[in-house]
Design a protein around this motif. Structure first.
Motif, short mmCIF file in Angstrom:
data_model
loop_
_atom_site.label_atom_id
_atom_site.label_comp_id
_atom_site.label_asym_id
_atom_site.label_seq_id
_atom_site.Cartn_x
_atom_site.Cartn_y
_atom_site.Cartn_z
N ASP A 50 26.23 22.60 21.74
CA ASP A 50 26.96 23.31 22.94
C ASP A 50 26.37 24.81 23.11
N ARG A 51 25.78 25.18 22.15
CA ARG A 51 24.59 26.63 22.50
C ARG A 51 23.49 26.42 23.16
N GLY A 52 23.21 25.07 23.30
CA GLY A 52 22.00 24.77 24.07
C GLY A 52 20.93 24.77 23.31
N LEU A 53 21.04 24.79 21.77
CA LEU A 53 19.60 25.03 20.95
C LEU A 53 19.18 23.45 20.67
N LEU A 54 20.06 22.31 20.92
CA LEU A 54 19.52 21.23 20.78
C LEU A 54 19.98 20.46 22.16
N ALA A 72 20.84 13.51 12.47
CA ALA A 72 20.40 14.79 12.51
C ALA A 72 21.02 15.81 11.47
N ALA A 73 22.30 15.69 11.32
CA ALA A 73 23.16 16.44 10.44
C ALA A 73 22.37 16.34 9.09
N ASP A 74 22.24 15.00 8.62
CA ASP A 74 21.77 15.04 7.17
C ASP A 74 20.44 15.46 7.22
N LEU A 75 19.50 15.40 8.09
CA LEU A 75 18.13 15.98 8.14
C LEU A 75 18.30 17.41 7.88
N LEU A 76 19.22 18.14 8.57
CA LEU A 76 19.05 19.70 8.68
C LEU A 76 20.22 20.11 7.50
N LYS A 77 20.78 19.12 6.88
CA LYS A 77 21.71 19.69 5.67
C LYS A 77 22.91 20.11 6.06
N VAL A 78 23.40 19.99 7.27
CA VAL A 78 24.69 20.43 7.78
C VAL A 78 25.71 19.34 8.18
N GLY A 79 26.68 19.85 8.81
CA GLY A 79 27.73 18.90 8.90
C GLY A 79 27.40 18.31 10.52
N VAL A 80 28.29 16.91 11.30
CA VAL A 80 28.32 16.91 12.46
C VAL A 80 28.77 18.08 13.35
N PRO A 81 29.64 18.62 12.94
CA PRO A 81 30.38 19.82 13.87
C PRO A 81 29.33 20.97 13.91
N THR A 82 28.23 21.00 12.98
CA THR A 82 27.35 22.26 13.19
C THR A 82 26.29 21.78 14.18
N LYS A 114 6.97 3.87 15.83
CA LYS A 114 7.65 5.12 15.34
C LYS A 114 8.89 5.41 16.00
N ARG A 115 9.70 5.85 15.07
CA ARG A 115 11.11 6.05 15.45
C ARG A 115 11.23 7.57 16.25
N GLU A 116 11.98 7.47 17.04
CA GLU A 116 11.89 8.62 18.05
C GLU A 116 13.38 9.70 18.16
N TRP A 117 14.53 8.76 17.88
CA TRP A 117 15.69 9.17 17.89
C TRP A 117 16.53 9.15 16.79
N LEU A 118 17.29 10.10 16.62
CA LEU A 118 18.31 10.39 15.66
C LEU A 118 19.82 10.50 15.96
N SER A 119 20.62 9.88 15.51
CA SER A 119 21.91 9.85 15.68
C SER A 119 22.46 11.11 15.36
N LEU A 120 23.71 11.94 15.72
CA LEU A 120 24.10 13.17 15.47
C LEU A 120 24.45 13.24 13.80
N SER A 136 16.09 13.77 19.92
CA SER A 136 14.75 13.50 19.60
C SER A 136 14.40 14.07 18.16
N ILE A 137 13.61 13.32 17.31
CA ILE A 137 13.45 13.69 15.93
C ILE A 137 12.53 14.68 16.11
N ASP A 138 11.66 14.99 16.94
CA ASP A 138 10.60 15.97 17.19
C ASP A 138 11.32 17.17 17.63
N MET A 139 12.62 17.23 18.37
CA MET A 139 13.12 18.25 18.60
C MET A 139 13.94 18.68 17.59
N VAL A 140 14.77 17.98 16.72
CA VAL A 140 15.38 18.35 15.59
C VAL A 140 14.34 19.28 14.39
#
Length: 78
Positions: free
Chosen positions: A29-33, A13-23, A4-10, A45-49
């Motif tokens: 930076d805001r401590g949300l991830l 993760a951006a692709d998964l959330l449909k946002v850019g890497v700066p987001t 099972k894959r557990e980790w995502l590159s930034l 962590s994929i579970d965190m995302v």
């Protein structure tokens, strides 16, 4: 047994959330991830995302009380 894959590159993760890497970086930076270093690469962590995505959707529905497309006018355009 498949590993099972557990980790995502930034970028992933951006692709998964449909946002850019700066987001993604802003969320970090805001401590949300909370990233980790794995083999010299910053990963999340994929579970965190996925948890962040579910929490974000839940908050949207609770605060808005409407589906995400509620901003569209009757004509279907913003």
């Amino acid at each position: 047994m498949e590993h099972k894959r557990e980790w995502l590159s930034l970028e992933e993760a951006a692709d998964l959330l449909k946002v850019g890497v700066p987001t993604i970086q802003s969320l970090i930076d805001r401590g949300l991830l909370h990233p980790r270093q794995l083999e010299g690469q910053t990963v999340l962590s994929i579970d965190m995302v996925l948890g962040f995505l579910r929490e974000d959707q839940r908050k949207l529905l609770e605060t808005e009380g409407r589906p995400p497309n509620h901003g569209l006018s009757a004509g279907g355009k913003e």
